[in-house]
Design a protein around this motif. Sequence first.
Motif, PDB file in Angstrom:
ATOM      1  N   ILE A  47       9.246  14.586  -2.207  1.00  0.00           N
ATOM      2  CA  ILE A  47       9.757  14.652  -0.826  1.00  0.00           C
ATOM      3  C   ILE A  47       8.813  13.833   0.057  1.00  0.00           C
ATOM      4  O   ILE A  47       7.586  13.980  -0.028  1.00  0.00           O
ATOM      5  CB  ILE A  47       9.808  16.111  -0.311  1.00  0.00           C
ATOM      6  N   VAL A  48       9.389  12.951   0.880  1.00  0.00           N
ATOM      7  CA  VAL A  48       8.555  12.125   1.764  1.00  0.00           C
ATOM      8  C   VAL A  48       8.848  12.503   3.221  1.00  0.00           C
ATOM      9  O   VAL A  48      10.000  12.447   3.669  1.00  0.00           O
ATOM     10  CB  VAL A  48       8.820  10.618   1.543  1.00  0.00           C
ATOM     11  N   GLY A  49       7.817  12.892   3.944  1.00  0.00           N
ATOM     12  CA  GLY A  49       7.955  13.208   5.369  1.00  0.00           C
ATOM     13  C   GLY A  49       7.627  11.973   6.192  1.00  0.00           C
ATOM     14  O   GLY A  49       6.509  11.457   6.123  1.00  0.00           O
ATOM     15  N   VAL A  50       8.608  11.499   6.953  1.00  0.00           N
ATOM     16  CA  VAL A  50       8.391  10.323   7.809  1.00  0.00           C
ATOM     17  C   VAL A  50       8.275  10.825   9.249  1.00  0.00           C
ATOM     18  O   VAL A  50       9.105  11.615   9.710  1.00  0.00           O
ATOM     19  CB  VAL A  50       9.579   9.334   7.665  1.00  0.00           C
ATOM     20  N   THR A  51       7.251  10.380   9.956  1.00  0.00           N
ATOM     21  CA  THR A  51       7.022  10.869  11.328  1.00  0.00           C
ATOM     22  C   THR A  51       8.120  10.409  12.280  1.00  0.00           C
ATOM     23  O   THR A  51       8.591   9.271  12.196  1.00  0.00           O
ATOM     24  CB  THR A  51       5.679  10.330  11.871  1.00  0.00           C
TER      25      THR A  51
ATOM     26  N   VAL B 244      11.646   3.595   3.281  1.00  0.00           N
ATOM     27  CA  VAL B 244      11.104   4.522   2.271  1.00  0.00           C
ATOM     28  C   VAL B 244      12.150   4.773   1.183  1.00  0.00           C
ATOM     29  O   VAL B 244      11.863   4.756  -0.014  1.00  0.00           O
ATOM     30  CB  VAL B 244      10.645   5.848   2.934  1.00  0.00           C
ATOM     31  N   LYS B 245      13.399   4.989   1.601  1.00  0.00           N
ATOM     32  CA  LYS B 245      14.479   5.243   0.621  1.00  0.00           C
ATOM     33  C   LYS B 245      14.618   4.074  -0.339  1.00  0.00           C
ATOM     34  O   LYS B 245      14.812   4.257  -1.535  1.00  0.00           O
ATOM     35  CB  LYS B 245      15.813   5.460   1.348  1.00  0.00           C
ATOM     36  N   LYS B 246      14.530   2.857   0.222  1.00  0.00           N
ATOM     37  CA  LYS B 246      14.724   1.642  -0.577  1.00  0.00           C
ATOM     38  C   LYS B 246      13.703   1.504  -1.707  1.00  0.00           C
ATOM     39  O   LYS B 246      13.962   0.833  -2.698  1.00  0.00           O
ATOM     40  CB  LYS B 246      14.631   0.406   0.322  1.00  0.00           C
ATOM     41  N   THR B 247      12.528   2.121  -1.560  1.00  0.00           N
ATOM     42  CA  THR B 247      11.519   1.995  -2.624  1.00  0.00           C
ATOM     43  C   THR B 247      12.005   2.669  -3.905  1.00  0.00           C
ATOM     44  O   THR B 247      11.517   2.391  -4.991  1.00  0.00           O
ATOM     45  CB  THR B 247      10.169   2.655  -2.226  1.00  0.00           C
TER      46      THR B 247
ATOM     47  N   GLY C 178       0.842  -1.208   0.000  1.00  0.00           N
ATOM     48  CA  GLY C 178       0.000   0.000   0.000  1.00  0.00           C
ATOM     49  C   GLY C 178       0.873   1.253   0.000  1.00  0.00           C
ATOM     50  O   GLY C 178       0.618   2.215  -0.733  1.00  0.00           O
ATOM     51  N   HIS C 179       1.919   1.246   0.816  1.00  0.00           N
ATOM     52  CA  HIS C 179       2.851   2.387   0.866  1.00  0.00           C
ATOM     53  C   HIS C 179       3.565   2.543  -0.470  1.00  0.00           C
ATOM     54  O   HIS C 179       3.708   3.652  -0.986  1.00  0.00           O
ATOM     55  CB  HIS C 179       3.910   2.171   1.952  1.00  0.00           C
ATOM     56  N   ILE C 180       4.016   1.419  -1.026  1.00  0.00           N
ATOM     57  CA  ILE C 180       4.786   1.472  -2.289  1.00  0.00           C
ATOM     58  C   ILE C 180       3.906   2.048  -3.406  1.00  0.00           C
ATOM     59  O   ILE C 180       4.328   2.944  -4.142  1.00  0.00           O
ATOM     60  CB  ILE C 180       5.321   0.061  -2.650  1.00  0.00           C
ATOM     61  N   ASN C 181       2.657   1.585  -3.494  1.00  0.00           N
ATOM     62  CA  ASN C 181       1.738   2.114  -4.512  1.00  0.00           C
ATOM     63  C   ASN C 181       1.529   3.610  -4.328  1.00  0.00           C
ATOM     64  O   ASN C 181       1.511   4.378  -5.281  1.00  0.00           O
ATOM     65  CB  ASN C 181       0.377   1.411  -4.435  1.00  0.00           C
ATOM     66  N   LEU C 182       1.349   4.012  -3.075  1.00  0.00           N
ATOM     67  CA  LEU C 182       1.103   5.427  -2.760  1.00  0.00           C
ATOM     68  C   LEU C 182       2.304   6.275  -3.192  1.00  0.00           C
ATOM     69  O   LEU C 182       2.148   7.321  -3.830  1.00  0.00           O
ATOM     70  CB  LEU C 182       0.839   5.529  -1.252  1.00  0.00           C
TER      71      LEU C 182
ATOM     72  N   GLU D 289      13.888  12.819  -1.726  1.00  0.00           N
ATOM     73  CA  GLU D 289      14.374  13.389  -0.474  1.00  0.00           C
ATOM     74  C   GLU D 289      13.463  12.902   0.650  1.00  0.00           C
ATOM     75  O   GLU D 289      12.246  12.822   0.464  1.00  0.00           O
ATOM     76  CB  GLU D 289      14.304  14.925  -0.592  1.00  0.00           C
ATOM     77  N   VAL D 290      14.061  12.570   1.790  1.00  0.00           N
ATOM     78  CA  VAL D 290      13.240  12.158   2.938  1.00  0.00           C
ATOM     79  C   VAL D 290      13.472  13.164   4.063  1.00  0.00           C
ATOM     80  O   VAL D 290      14.618  13.503   4.369  1.00  0.00           O
ATOM     81  CB  VAL D 290      13.614  10.732   3.409  1.00  0.00           C
ATOM     82  N   ILE D 291      12.389  13.647   4.651  1.00  0.00           N
ATOM     83  CA  ILE D 291      12.518  14.553   5.797  1.00  0.00           C
ATOM     84  C   ILE D 291      11.745  13.948   6.981  1.00  0.00           C
ATOM     85  O   ILE D 291      11.002  12.997   6.807  1.00  0.00           O
ATOM     86  CB  ILE D 291      11.968  15.976   5.475  1.00  0.00           C
ATOM     87  N   ILE D 292      11.975  14.513   8.161  1.00  0.00           N
ATOM     88  CA  ILE D 292      11.301  13.991   9.360  1.00  0.00           C
ATOM     89  C   ILE D 292      10.178  14.949   9.751  1.00  0.00           C
ATOM     90  O   ILE D 292      10.394  16.165   9.820  1.00  0.00           O
ATOM     91  CB  ILE D 292      12.299  13.885  10.543  1.00  0.00           C
ATOM     92  N   GLU D 293       9.015  14.399  10.009  1.00  0.00           N
ATOM     93  CA  GLU D 293       7.903  15.224  10.507  1.00  0.00           C
ATOM     94  C   GLU D 293       7.888  15.114  12.028  1.00  0.00           C
ATOM     95  O   GLU D 293       7.718  14.035  12.579  1.00  0.00           O
ATOM     96  CB  GLU D 293       6.558  14.737   9.936  1.00  0.00           C
ATOM     97  N   ASP D 294       8.060  16.254  12.689  1.00  0.00           N
ATOM     98  CA  ASP D 294       8.261  16.207  14.132  1.00  0.00           C
ATOM     99  C   ASP D 294       7.277  17.056  14.933  1.00  0.00           C
ATOM    100  O   ASP D 294       7.258  16.985  16.156  1.00  0.00           O
ATOM    101  CB  ASP D 294       9.692  16.657  14.446  1.00  0.00           C
TER     102      ASP D 294
END
Length: 446
Positions: free
Chosen positions: A32-36, A60-63, A16-20, A68-73
């Motif tokens: 850009i993907v924000g990971v909590t 997420v990077k491996k997909t 589901g994540h990969i499709n999204l 770019e990956v950022i952190i949602e804080d």
Amino acid sequence: MKKVITYGTFDLLHQGHINLLRRAKELGDYLIVGVTSDSFDRGRGKLNVKNNVLERVEAVKKTGYADEVIIEDYLGQKIDDIQRYEIDVFAIGSDWTGKFDYLKEYCDVVYLPRTEGISSTQLRAESQNSIRIGIIGSGRIARRFVPETKVVSGADVVAVLNPDKDEAESFARLFSIEAFDSFEAFIKQVDAVYVASPHLTHYPYVKQSLLAGRHVLCEIPMVLSGNEAKELYDLASNQNLVLLEASKTAFCPAFNHIVTLVKSGVIGDVVDVKASLSKMVAPPTRELDPRQAGGALHEHASLTMLAIVKILGIEYSDVHFYSKMEDGVDIYTKAVINYPHATSSATLGIGIKTEGNLVISGTKGYIYVPAPWWLTDFFEVRYEDQTKNRKYFYSYDGEGLRYEIQEFLSMIVNGRRDSYRLRREESIAIAGLIDAFHNNQWLTLL
Ligand code: CTP
């Protein structure tokens, strides 16, 4: 260049994540993907996340879809990010439809179709065998406990024990669990026990449960003497079992943050801690009954002394109590606990009323936690120069018991036998302080 942003926890990364992520990437040129962050998820009540933030970022990077990956804080970060990264499209799964329309002021908002039939929640449930929890006692706190277990994955309350058969049965009906009036039959049905019976029965129930090979979470005050506490923790160690005192404030996110801020020196050296907790009660009630170990100190010492011990440690130099007694119980007690380089006091009442706040004073500033500080959801770090003050807001979800339940389960599943949120030595020291109260030489009656 068209820039797209999306956010998620991405726990146990699935199709589901990969499709999204693929669909989000197709909406533009740069994703850009924000990971909590772990603390952000904890703060918003998402307590079940299996992978830590580093593992989730890696997945997420491996997909290969994220540029770019950022952190949602923090809450409100999405608006900041959209402006800072000059985002054209905000994309998220259709389970959020409508929830992010407020971002339309800043960029396009697209709700992408969610993949049916898979979610992190489902994978977590499948990957984990539930821990069968039995509750000893069926009073007020036990009633609040059961609904709280529902939000912690892997916790399954299956049984209740009360020597009064009718009470056990009515509690069991309420929560569709099994009722027992015999310990031997009850203990066979469970992997772990939550002791929520009257104070004086804690010690025998904890001991019996540990001897039967069960992990134990015990309500406060676990026991009323340091020696008993030490004996029980030693027994738990020998049996390689978890024994955790359910001192709820110790496990809540905002209180944990206060402790780490103090330890990292934001208010300088701590010179004083003041913690107050008062709750008026009317007879007839257990709290006013000396035969049931009632009294202000027994009711409220665990949480107030927790604050003192977490901040100043367990090596206090002297302690003195001032109490006002009525019908055999202290309706008011002030404990003054001195350390070599600091002072502290706990003001406790069941027949007096006072402001229930916590103030931690240091050489550079102080931390103020308003009443009711033990259900911490807000605090402020204050300085002489008020422009430097900082306020911290947290959510304190439900009854707040979910945090201790999560820690208890995490200790069982991960084979941890001690919790840095409430160490064995700290719990023993608090029981020792309760002991000191019974030793009249340090007591002045008002
Ligand atoms: N997502 C999706 N299809 C799924 C699961 C999630 O499209 N079957 C999307 C979500 O809509 C969101 C992103 O993936 O845009 C990240 O969602 P996240 O909350 O991390 O995943 P869930 O599997 O929904 O997690 P949980 O069960 O913990 O809520």
